[in-house]
Design an enzyme around this catalytic site. Structure first.
Site, PDB file in Angstrom:
ATOM      1  N   ASP A  74       0.827  -1.212   0.000  1.00  0.00           N
ATOM      2  CA  ASP A  74       0.000   0.000   0.000  1.00  0.00           C
ATOM      3  C   ASP A  74       0.861   1.261   0.000  1.00  0.00           C
ATOM      4  OD1 ASP A  74       0.830  -0.551   2.669  1.00  0.00           O
ATOM      5  OD2 ASP A  74      -0.833   0.623   3.495  1.00  0.00           O
ATOM      6  N   GLU A 125       0.297  -1.331   5.665  1.00  0.00           N
ATOM      7  CA  GLU A 125       1.336  -0.818   6.578  1.00  0.00           C
ATOM      8  C   GLU A 125       1.063   0.632   6.942  1.00  0.00           C
ATOM      9  OE1 GLU A 125       5.037   1.113   7.896  1.00  0.00           O
ATOM     10  OE2 GLU A 125       3.859   1.601   6.126  1.00  0.00           O
ATOM     11  N   HIS A 162       6.353  10.363   1.311  1.00  0.00           N
ATOM     12  CA  HIS A 162       4.938  10.665   1.609  1.00  0.00           C
ATOM     13  C   HIS A 162       4.539  12.034   1.041  1.00  0.00           C
ATOM     14  CE1 HIS A 162       4.138   7.632   5.139  1.00  0.00           C
ATOM     15  NE2 HIS A 162       4.798   7.095   4.119  1.00  0.00           N
TER      16      HIS A 162
HETATM   17 ZN   LIG Z   1       6.861   2.433   3.904  1.00  0.00          ZN
END
Ligand SMILES: [Zn+2]
Length: 493
Positions: free
Chosen positions: A124, A191, A461
């Site tokens: 993911d 995760e 991210h």
């Molecule tokens: Zn990661």
């Protein structure tokens, strides 16, 4: 009198001279402990076929949204991609779907008495923040291959891990490799939203009585220009990860009209308690993984820094003061205290009957959740504030060996994949899926074989996530060397 002063001065001078000699000697031996950079060529860049497969993986939006919401079709498509892209792996390995989307592959070894080695990664990815799509150089789910990089959400975190492991296994199978020691690949599907998949896979292995000789998950990186003063990149292998504990504070009061405020005001008591806890941080200290990191990276530094790190018996306080001055380094030397949620009151002229705050702690190895709760109680109860440990608390992991066979196999693979880097232990400050395997392995490591410079960290991210073609080649080579190296671990494990 004058003679005594003179005598005192010469004793002082002698002491100073000895001190200088000790500092100089320690600095000199420290510098000599640095292995010279390898002159072996770095592994070849990833092939066009491997890049196309990584690009295809990025194009499938296996996003974990807040609250664990996922598009099941995307995860099914990803599993299909693996099946089509790696036919040899799917011919030779047993594949199990666990917890509705996690994939557990078992490559049985010829000698079942040898403890398996497990490589973990996650399928993911985090969402792209709405409204920021246009800031990407290439659209986030395009998997564009351009300018020496594969671009897109997950190209780095963590599809380079999943696909890199698969590329290595497929290549080994093509070369006729048959493991003596069982290899397990555990790809979590959630995760980024808690890691239930990894928890379930670990539980399944535990139920089968499996003990693992070694676990490798993502976690740390090849830090290139990130560690201040380091003269070479550092392949940081996380040997431990910090713990996690959120504490809820609740203050209750009579309430009433704000024109006649009472001294037991719930909002004020919560604010004071939060301030008390925030103003008195946990003490800073060098835990063994961080000390070991400085021992490995320090010798690459130039003189003043090298001397300071070689003589921590003398400079320890100064070093800690420097590290605590920056939030990013402060996080690696103490149990952190972060107020994250505050709530109280509904109307400006009403005294709240209840006020609430949440404090999130990340625990340094050696500290315990019970200590964090006890400290909060001591501070909060003075103000009549209740303390409750929230769900999801995790103790800091044990520290895995920083020497010995498992470490040596990992360090050798990392050193050959990134010949210009020094290999160093490190402390992972975030949480990884690796924590779920801690109970079934004494050697749990966290390292994603990808280089990161200072301007790469916001991509993590964030916007313009990407992985370089050179690094992806190094990652595939690293996983391959690790699978081969795992075979050489002693049988006793
Ligand atoms: Zn990661």
């Amino acid at each position: 009198m004058a003679r005594m002063v003179k005598r005192g001065a010469s004793v002082l001078l002698a002491a100073l001279l000895i001190l200088l000699l000790v500092v100089a000697f320690r600095t000199w031996t420290f510098g000599r402990s640095l292995p010279p950079p390898s002159d072996a060529p770095p592994p070849p860049a990833a092939s066009a076929d491997a890049l196309a497969r990584l690009s295809a993986a990025v194009r499938i939006p296996t996003v974990s949204h807040e609250g664990g919401v996922q598009d099941a079709a995307a995860f099914a498509a990803f599993a299909d991609l693996l099946r089509q892209a790696y036919p040899r792996v799917h011919g030779a390995l047993r594949r199990e779907e666990v917890a509705g989307g996690s994939l557990l592959y078992t490559w049985p070894g010829a000698d079942p008495s040898l403890a398996p080695v497990l490589l973990a990664a996650h399928i993911d990815v985090v969402p792209v923040e709405p409204g920021t799509e246009a800031r990407w150089t290439h659209p986030p789910f395009s998997g564009a291959i351009a300018d020496g990089f594969v671009w897109g959400r997950g190209a780095w975190d963590d599809k380079s891990g999943v696909m890199g492991i698969m590329e290595a296994a497929e290549a080994l199978l093509a070369a006729g490799f048959a493991p003596r020691r069982t290899l397990i690949f555990a790809f979590g599907h959630d995760e980024e939203v808690g890691g239930e998949g990894a928890r379930a896979m670990a539980a399944l292995l535990r139920a089968r009585g499996v003990r693992l000789a070694m676990v490798l998950d993502e976690g740390m990186l090849v830090a290139d220009g990130i560690i201040a003063g380091a003269g070479r990149p550092a392949a940081l292998i996380g040997v431990a990860e910090k713990g996690y504990a959120s504490i809820e504070l609740v203050a209750r009061a009579q309430g009433g009209h704000s024109s006649m405020p009472t001294p037991d005001n719930a909002a004020a008591r919560i604010a004071r308690t939060v301030a008390d806890l925030s103003d008195r941080p946990f003490p800073a200290r060098l835990s063994p993984p961080v000390a070991a990191m400085f021992d490995a990276v320090g010798p690459t530094m130039r003189l003043p820094e090298r001397a300071a790190l070689a003589n921590r018996w003398l400079t320890g306080r100064l070093l800690l003061r420097t590290l605590t001055a920056e939030p990013s380094t402060d996080a690696s030397v103490r149990t952190t205290t972060a107020a994250t949620i505050l709530s109280a009151g509904t109307k400006d002229n009403v005294l709240p009957q209840e006020a609430r705050a949440v404090i999130n702690h990340r625990l340094l190895p050696g500290d315990t959740v019970a200590e964090v709760v006890a400290r909060a109680r001591r501070v909060a109860e003075r103000r009549g504030v209740e303390v409750r440990l929230m769900d999801g608390a995790v103790e800091p992991s044990p520290v895995s060996p920083m020497a010995g066979p498992a470490w040596d196999v990992l360090a050798a693979a990392a050193g050959r994949a990134f010949p210009d880097a020094v290999v160093a232990p490190g402390l992972t400050v975030g949480a990884t899926d690796a924590r779920h395997y801690v109970g079934i392995s004494d050697a749990t490591y966290r390292f994603l074989p990808v280089r990161a410079g200072p301007d790469d960290l916001p991509r993590f991210h964030g916007t313009d996530e990407r992985v370089s073609i050179a690094d992806y080649g190094a990652a595939i080579a690293f996983y391959r060397m690790l699978m081969e190296g795992a075979q050489r671990l002693p049988a006793a494990r």
